[in-house]
Design a protein around this motif. Structure first.
Motif, PDB file in Angstrom:
ATOM      1  N   TYR A 112      29.144  29.690  35.943  1.00 23.21           N
ATOM      2  CA  TYR A 112      30.413  30.316  35.541  1.00 23.21           C
ATOM      3  C   TYR A 112      30.288  30.761  34.096  1.00 23.21           C
ATOM      4  O   TYR A 112      29.916  29.977  33.217  1.00 23.21           O
ATOM      5  CB  TYR A 112      31.576  29.329  35.686  1.00 23.21           C
ATOM      6  N   ASP A 113      30.611  32.023  33.850  1.00 17.92           N
ATOM      7  CA  ASP A 113      30.543  32.603  32.515  1.00 17.92           C
ATOM      8  C   ASP A 113      31.933  33.139  32.150  1.00 17.92           C
ATOM      9  O   ASP A 113      32.438  34.035  32.833  1.00 17.92           O
ATOM     10  CB  ASP A 113      29.522  33.739  32.498  1.00 17.92           C
ATOM     11  N   ALA A 134      34.673  35.439  38.242  1.00 14.84           N
ATOM     12  CA  ALA A 134      33.534  35.282  39.146  1.00 14.84           C
ATOM     13  C   ALA A 134      32.816  33.943  39.001  1.00 14.84           C
ATOM     14  O   ALA A 134      32.784  33.340  37.942  1.00 14.84           O
ATOM     15  CB  ALA A 134      32.533  36.408  38.909  1.00 14.84           C
ATOM     16  N   VAL A 135      32.222  33.533  40.111  1.00 15.12           N
ATOM     17  CA  VAL A 135      31.297  32.392  40.185  1.00 15.12           C
ATOM     18  C   VAL A 135      30.006  32.936  40.773  1.00 15.12           C
ATOM     19  O   VAL A 135      30.027  33.817  41.637  1.00 15.12           O
ATOM     20  CB  VAL A 135      31.875  31.280  41.097  1.00 15.12           C
ATOM     21  N   PHE A 155      30.975  35.718  43.730  1.00 19.09           N
ATOM     22  CA  PHE A 155      32.238  35.739  44.455  1.00 19.09           C
ATOM     23  C   PHE A 155      33.335  35.198  43.556  1.00 19.09           C
ATOM     24  O   PHE A 155      33.076  34.670  42.472  1.00 19.09           O
ATOM     25  CB  PHE A 155      32.140  34.955  45.767  1.00 19.09           C
ATOM     26  N   ALA A 156      34.570  35.342  43.988  1.00 19.13           N
ATOM     27  CA  ALA A 156      35.721  34.978  43.170  1.00 19.13           C
ATOM     28  C   ALA A 156      35.861  33.472  43.002  1.00 19.13           C
ATOM     29  O   ALA A 156      35.728  32.714  43.965  1.00 19.13           O
ATOM     30  CB  ALA A 156      37.007  35.541  43.792  1.00 19.13           C
ATOM     31  N   LEU A 175      37.403  25.836  30.404  1.00 19.71           N
ATOM     32  CA  LEU A 175      37.012  27.010  29.619  1.00 19.71           C
ATOM     33  C   LEU A 175      38.016  28.146  29.752  1.00 19.71           C
ATOM     34  O   LEU A 175      38.390  28.773  28.759  1.00 19.71           O
ATOM     35  CB  LEU A 175      35.639  27.516  30.055  1.00 19.71           C
ATOM     36  N   VAL A 176      38.418  28.427  30.991  1.00 18.73           N
ATOM     37  CA  VAL A 176      39.334  29.533  31.271  1.00 18.73           C
ATOM     38  C   VAL A 176      40.335  29.059  32.318  1.00 18.73           C
ATOM     39  O   VAL A 176      40.029  29.031  33.513  1.00 18.73           O
ATOM     40  CB  VAL A 176      38.587  30.775  31.795  1.00 18.73           C
ATOM     41  N   PRO A 177      41.536  28.678  31.872  1.00 15.27           N
ATOM     42  CA  PRO A 177      42.545  28.241  32.845  1.00 15.27           C
ATOM     43  C   PRO A 177      42.918  29.369  33.810  1.00 15.27           C
ATOM     44  O   PRO A 177      42.967  30.544  33.430  1.00 15.27           O
ATOM     45  CB  PRO A 177      43.741  27.866  31.974  1.00 15.27           C
TER      46      PRO A 177
END
Length: 138
Positions: free
Chosen positions: A29-30, A36-37, A56-57, A114-116
């Motif tokens: 995960y970035d 995306a994953v 994918f999402a 990292l990203v809610p």
């Protein structure tokens, strides 16, 4: 600077060829690509004999832990009380893997820190993406 999450996991290939019971894979995960994953499989686990990565999402993975999700190339659904099935559909056929749900939950929790969910748009660099798109169009 962005922190990228890479989590090694072991998955059980279902009806795989060549025959392998479990293979290593990597979940990635970035935050620069916040929706995306990526899941990467090593060369020995693929029909082509080369490393394969699926994108994918993150939302699909989150939803598929608790109920069947997805209608396209990637589908996710719970399997029993401690496994999740990921299906990867391609021209060559379908690859199905079982992964421990606890490993997916741990990965998703790390990504959430990292990203809610719902704040992904704040991590997009639209100017850079638009510049790259226009540069490639010329």
């Amino acid at each position: 600077m962005s922190t990228v999450i890479e989590q090694p996991v072991h998955v059980r290939m279902i009806a795989s060829a060549p025959r392998m019971d479990t293979v290593p894979a990597t979940l990635r995960y970035d935050p620069e690509d916040p929706f995306a994953v990526h899941m990467t499989f090593p060369a020995p686990a693929t029909l082509e004999g080369t490393e394969v990565s699926w994108e994918f999402a993150r939302e699909l993975l989150e939803a598929g832990i608790d109920a069947a999700a997805g209608v396209g190339d990637v589908r996710v659904r719970p399997y029993g009380y401690d496994r999740t099935v990921l299906e990867f559909h391609a021209r060559e056929g379908v690859a199905m893997v079982h992964i421990r749900t606890v490993e997916l939950r741990r990965f998703l929790q790390r990504a959430q820190l990292l990203v809610p969910t719902g704040l992904e748009h704040q991590h997009l660099d639209l100017d850079r993406n638009l510049t790259a798109l226009l540069r490639d169009a010329c």
